[in-house]
Motif scaffolding. Structure first.
Motif, mmCIF file in Angstrom:
data_model
loop_
_atom_site.group_PDB
_atom_site.id
_atom_site.type_symbol
_atom_site.label_atom_id
_atom_site.label_comp_id
_atom_site.label_asym_id
_atom_site.label_seq_id
_atom_site.Cartn_x
_atom_site.Cartn_y
_atom_site.Cartn_z
ATOM 1 N N LEU A 28 4.631 36.589 13.081
ATOM 2 C CA LEU A 28 5.354 36.096 11.594
ATOM 3 C C LEU A 28 4.235 35.001 10.923
ATOM 4 O O LEU A 28 4.694 35.227 9.531
ATOM 5 N N GLU A 29 4.988 34.051 11.638
ATOM 6 C CA GLU A 29 4.076 32.516 11.623
ATOM 7 C C GLU A 29 2.679 32.495 10.981
ATOM 8 O O GLU A 29 2.252 32.196 9.770
ATOM 9 N N ASP A 32 2.451 34.529 8.388
ATOM 10 C CA ASP A 32 2.265 34.108 6.328
ATOM 11 C C ASP A 32 1.229 33.276 6.348
ATOM 12 O O ASP A 32 0.812 33.265 5.259
ATOM 13 N N ALA A 33 0.487 32.389 7.460
ATOM 14 C CA ALA A 33 -0.437 31.687 7.541
ATOM 15 C C ALA A 33 -1.547 32.276 6.881
ATOM 16 O O ALA A 33 -2.615 31.752 5.527
ATOM 17 N N ASP A 35 -2.050 34.725 4.962
ATOM 18 C CA ASP A 35 -1.596 35.624 3.808
ATOM 19 C C ASP A 35 -2.073 34.690 3.078
ATOM 20 O O ASP A 35 -2.196 34.720 1.346
ATOM 21 N N TYR A 36 -1.183 33.598 3.124
ATOM 22 C CA TYR A 36 -1.421 32.287 2.136
ATOM 23 C C TYR A 36 -2.491 31.709 2.343
ATOM 24 O O TYR A 36 -2.938 31.341 0.955
ATOM 25 N N ASN A 39 -4.858 34.468 -0.281
ATOM 26 C CA ASN A 39 -4.035 34.445 -1.460
ATOM 27 C C ASN A 39 -4.904 32.784 -1.836
ATOM 28 O O ASN A 39 -5.047 33.330 -3.207
#
Length: 53
Positions: A28-29, A32-33, A35-36, A39
């Protein structure tokens, strides 16, 4: 990310729940990284295209 998730699934099968939780968290981390980062790059491209210099 997929590798971490696959490891988590193996640890579940082997009855190692603590390790499974650890690798699910890493998956998950990592997601998230990624995706960040994606983005942030998209935002920067948008600003560059629409900003009058």
């Amino acid at each position: 990310m997929v590798s971490y998730n696959n490891l988590a699934e193996l640890y579940v099968l082997w009855g190692k729940d603590d390790l499974a939780k650890k690798y699910r968290k890493l998956a998950l981390e990592t997601a998230d990284a990624i995706d960040y980062k994606n983005n942030q790059e998209n935002i920067n491209k948008f600003i560059y295209r629409h900003h009058k210099f």
